[in-house]
Enzyme design. Structure first.
Site, PDB file in Angstrom:
ATOM      1  N   THR A 132       0.818  -1.203   0.000  1.00 55.51           N
ATOM      2  CA  THR A 132       0.000   0.000   0.000  1.00 55.51           C
ATOM      3  C   THR A 132       0.858   1.263   0.000  1.00 55.51           C
ATOM      4  OG1 THR A 132      -1.441   1.276   1.480  1.00 55.51           O
ATOM      5  CG2 THR A 132      -0.102  -0.379   2.511  1.00 55.51           C
ATOM      6  N   ASP A 133       0.272   2.377  -0.431  1.00 59.64           N
ATOM      7  CA  ASP A 133       0.986   3.661  -0.356  1.00 59.64           C
ATOM      8  C   ASP A 133       1.053   4.174   1.084  1.00 59.64           C
ATOM      9  OD1 ASP A 133      -1.699   4.328  -0.041  1.00 59.64           O
ATOM     10  OD2 ASP A 133      -1.702   5.954  -1.491  1.00 59.64           O
ATOM     11  N   GLU A 134       0.272   3.547   1.990  1.00 56.42           N
ATOM     12  CA  GLU A 134       0.228   4.061   3.368  1.00 56.42           C
ATOM     13  C   GLU A 134       1.562   3.881   4.089  1.00 56.42           C
ATOM     14  OE1 GLU A 134      -3.344   3.260   5.538  1.00 56.42           O
ATOM     15  OE2 GLU A 134      -4.503   2.945   3.714  1.00 56.42           O
ATOM     16  N   TYR A 157      -1.727  -0.737  10.964  1.00 56.01           N
ATOM     17  CA  TYR A 157      -1.859  -1.369   9.642  1.00 56.01           C
ATOM     18  C   TYR A 157      -0.664  -1.031   8.751  1.00 56.01           C
ATOM     19  CZ  TYR A 157      -3.249  -1.758   4.726  1.00 56.01           C
ATOM     20  OH  TYR A 157      -3.260  -2.043   3.381  1.00 56.01           O
ATOM     21  N   LYS A 161       2.375  -3.434   7.240  1.00 61.45           N
ATOM     22  CA  LYS A 161       2.624  -3.591   5.796  1.00 61.45           C
ATOM     23  C   LYS A 161       4.054  -3.145   5.471  1.00 61.45           C
ATOM     24  CE  LYS A 161       0.175  -4.679   2.905  1.00 61.45           C
ATOM     25  NZ  LYS A 161      -0.215  -6.002   2.347  1.00 61.45           N
TER      26      LYS A 161
HETATM   27  N1  LIG Z   1      -8.033  -1.937  -0.458  1.00 66.40           N
HETATM   28  C1  LIG Z   1      -7.124  -1.042  -0.795  1.00 66.40           C
HETATM   29  O1  LIG Z   1      -7.460   0.122  -1.056  1.00 66.40           O
HETATM   30  C2  LIG Z   1      -5.672  -1.438  -0.907  1.00 66.40           C
HETATM   31  C3  LIG Z   1      -4.768  -0.548  -1.477  1.00 66.40           C
HETATM   32  C4  LIG Z   1      -3.432  -0.917  -1.605  1.00 66.40           C
HETATM   33  C5  LIG Z   1      -3.018  -2.159  -1.184  1.00 66.40           C
HETATM   34  N2  LIG Z   1      -3.901  -3.019  -0.612  1.00 66.40           N
HETATM   35  C6  LIG Z   1      -3.399  -4.338  -0.196  1.00 66.40           C
HETATM   36  O2  LIG Z   1      -4.009  -5.288  -1.059  1.00 66.40           O
HETATM   37  C7  LIG Z   1      -4.248  -6.498  -0.362  1.00 66.40           C
HETATM   38  C8  LIG Z   1      -5.708  -6.878  -0.472  1.00 66.40           C
HETATM   39  O3  LIG Z   1      -6.507  -5.812   0.055  1.00 66.40           O
HETATM   40  P1  LIG Z   1      -8.097  -5.939   0.090  1.00 66.40           P
HETATM   41  O4  LIG Z   1      -8.639  -4.574   0.171  1.00 66.40           O
HETATM   42  O5  LIG Z   1      -8.542  -6.858  -0.968  1.00 66.40           O
HETATM   43  O6  LIG Z   1      -8.277  -6.651   1.528  1.00 66.40           O
HETATM   44  P2  LIG Z   1      -9.509  -7.473   2.081  1.00 66.40           P
HETATM   45  O7  LIG Z   1      -9.518  -7.203   3.557  1.00 66.40           O
HETATM   46  O8  LIG Z   1     -10.740  -7.213   1.293  1.00 66.40           O
HETATM   47  O9  LIG Z   1      -9.103  -8.991   1.814  1.00 66.40           O
HETATM   48  C9  LIG Z   1      -8.082  -9.638   2.525  1.00 66.40           C
HETATM   49  C10 LIG Z   1      -8.232 -11.141   2.308  1.00 66.40           C
HETATM   50  O10 LIG Z   1      -7.151 -11.800   3.014  1.00 66.40           O
HETATM   51  C11 LIG Z   1      -7.699 -12.917   3.712  1.00 66.40           C
HETATM   52  N3  LIG Z   1      -6.852 -13.182   4.877  1.00 66.40           N
HETATM   53  C12 LIG Z   1      -6.694 -12.398   5.975  1.00 66.40           C
HETATM   54  N4  LIG Z   1      -5.857 -12.999   6.838  1.00 66.40           N
HETATM   55  C13 LIG Z   1      -5.462 -14.173   6.273  1.00 66.40           C
HETATM   56  C14 LIG Z   1      -4.602 -15.221   6.665  1.00 66.40           C
HETATM   57  N5  LIG Z   1      -3.974 -15.204   7.842  1.00 66.40           N
HETATM   58  N6  LIG Z   1      -4.417 -16.255   5.829  1.00 66.40           N
HETATM   59  C15 LIG Z   1      -5.042 -16.307   4.622  1.00 66.40           C
HETATM   60  N7  LIG Z   1      -5.900 -15.340   4.204  1.00 66.40           N
HETATM   61  C16 LIG Z   1      -6.099 -14.289   5.017  1.00 66.40           C
HETATM   62  C17 LIG Z   1      -9.100 -12.489   4.100  1.00 66.40           C
HETATM   63  O11 LIG Z   1      -9.929 -13.605   4.397  1.00 66.40           O
HETATM   64  C18 LIG Z   1      -9.537 -11.718   2.865  1.00 66.40           C
HETATM   65  O12 LIG Z   1     -10.101 -12.582   1.911  1.00 66.40           O
HETATM   66  C19 LIG Z   1      -3.778  -6.262   1.078  1.00 66.40           C
HETATM   67  O13 LIG Z   1      -2.499  -6.786   1.217  1.00 66.40           O
HETATM   68  C20 LIG Z   1      -3.770  -4.757   1.212  1.00 66.40           C
HETATM   69  O14 LIG Z   1      -2.803  -4.338   2.149  1.00 66.40           O
HETATM   70  C21 LIG Z   1      -5.230  -2.694  -0.463  1.00 66.40           C
END
Ligand SMILES: NC(=O)c1ccc[n+]([C@@H]2O[C@H](COP(=O)([O-])OP(=O)(O)OC[C@H]3O[C@@H](n4cnc5c(N)ncnc54)[C@H](O)[C@@H]3O)[C@@H](O)[C@H]2O)c1
Length: 348
Positions: A132-134, A157, A161
């Site tokens: 993430t950019d955070e 968080y 990350k």
């Molecule tokens: N949503 C955003 O805006 C955003 C932006 C940049 C990066 N990201 C990164 O992208 C990735 C996905 O984000 P998202 O928004 O889809 O998140 P989300 O919370 O919707 O999904 C996360 C998934 O990971 C699974 N999970 C959690 N803990 C687990 C574990 N211990 N073992 C196996 N599975 C597990 C959950 O069941 C869920 O399906 C993350 O790594 C997040 O940091 C998200």
């Protein structure tokens, strides 16, 4: 291509899985199915012959190792994470477990698997760590996050990350594991859990509940439609250089209040009841440590890999609001279970 996706039942992971299955790749989704993971998000591909699901916690190294050996991936997209900043304020330990220890496991399992691959498959193998950019902290009124911006995470968080990103980088430099890192701005789009800003506002608006805006609503985020992120991830895994980081962002800076106003306009257009939805806006206590502004310079990804976001904020938001209007079967059960209804992350 055989792609193993961790966290593939979540918002972005399921979009990636649906895309890759549609492209004909063989996909294995590995997911613990926490409160954030839902098989209903994978329903469009559930019966496809090139799709498999395994309920595995990435903290369970033995099971993860077995899944790698049985599936024999060419690429790993690591998205499994605890992802909600508000929750990280109350439950930091879960973020440390999954985001740090879990990422360590993914890297170790991938390394053990990769080291035994025949030379040609070893050469082509990739691990994409999705971040993430955070991790870069908070910007003032000017400037953009670049890949060389120093890390300065402020929430449990983003700190978890950031730590995971450092592990991924160390596994490349120390062991030669072909890892790439992507740092993306805020995503929005279909299948996003209604605990995050845009779906909360859409669903509260539809249900006639207050539309909560943290603090003064002037915090700025750089919004990217989820399918544009998915295209970037595929491109980075295919053509990116191992050991390198790639920023992903949509050049769509908006204050939270602007985002909420846009959702209200779209709801007024497509689902007007009586009063204008803006009248439901309620300013509430700010998030502790709320980063003021994020903005991404995605020029490396654009210049080196030819990536361009397809959706503008206007087209992406229109698609998103319409999707929620047409897919109550997906979000209805989540709302019944209380997802996104109660405020989280306030200090006593
Ligand atoms: N949503 C955003 O805006 C955003 C932006 C940049 C990066 N990201 C990164 O992208 C990735 C996905 O984000 P998202 O928004 O889809 O998140 P989300 O919370 O919707 O999904 C996360 C998934 O990971 C699974 N999970 C959690 N803990 C687990 C574990 N211990 N073992 C196996 N599975 C597990 C959950 O069941 C869920 O399906 C993350 O790594 C997040 O940091 C998200």
């Amino acid at each position: 291509m055989k792609a193993l996706i961790t966290g593939g039942a979540g918002f972005i992971g399921s979009a990636l899985a649906r895309h890759l299955v549609g492209e004909g790749a063989e996909v294995l989704v590995v997911d613990k199915l926490t409160y954030a993971g839902h098989l209903s998000s994978l329903e469009p591909v559930a019966k496809a012959l090139n799709f498999t699901f395994a309920q595995i916690d990435i903290c369970d190294r033995a099971k993860l190792g077995e899944a790698f050996l049985a599936f024999q991936p060419d690429a790993v997209f690591h998205l499994a994470a605890e992802s909600h900043v508000d929750r990280s304020i109350e439950r930091a330990h879960e973020f440390i477990e999954t985001n740090l220890v879990g990422t360590f496991n993914v890297l170790e399992v991938a390394r053990a698997y990769w080291e035994k691959l025949p030379a040609d498959r070893k050469h082509a193998f990739r691990v994409l760590h999705v971040s993430t950019d955070e991790v870069y902290g908070s910007l003032g009124a000017d400037g953009l996050f670049r890949e060389d911006t120093p890390y300065d995470p402020r929430s449990p968080y983003s700190a978890s990350k950031a730590g995971a990103d450092h592990l991924a980088s160390a596994w490349f430099h120390t062991y030669g594991l072909p890892v790439l890192i992507s740092n993306c701005s805020n995503n929005y789009g279909p299948y996003q859990l209604p605990e995050k800003l845009i779906p909360v506002i859409i669903l509260n608006g539809l249900e006639g509940r207050p539309l909560p805006v943290y603090g003064d609503g002037a915090n700025v985020r750089d919004w990217l439609y989820v399918d544009d992120h998915v295209e970037a991830l595929c491109l980075i895994a295919k053509s990116g250089e191992p050991g390198r980081c790639y920023n992903v962002g949509g050049r769509n800076e908006r204050t939270n209040l602007q985002v909420v106003h846009r959702v209200c306009e779209l709801l007024d257009m497509h689902a007007r009841k009586s009063a204008a939805h803006r009248e439901l806006i309620e300013f509430v206590a700010d998030r502790p440590g709320h980063d003021r502004r994020y903005a991404i310079d995605a020029s490396r990804l654009e210049r080196e890999l030819g990536w361009r976001a397809r959706e503008t904020f206007e087209t992406g938001m229109e698609r998103t609001v319409r999707w929620y209007l047409n897919n109550e079967a997906w979000w209805g059960p989540l709302r019944m279970a209380g997802v996104g209804v109660k405020r989280q992350g306030l200090l006593p």
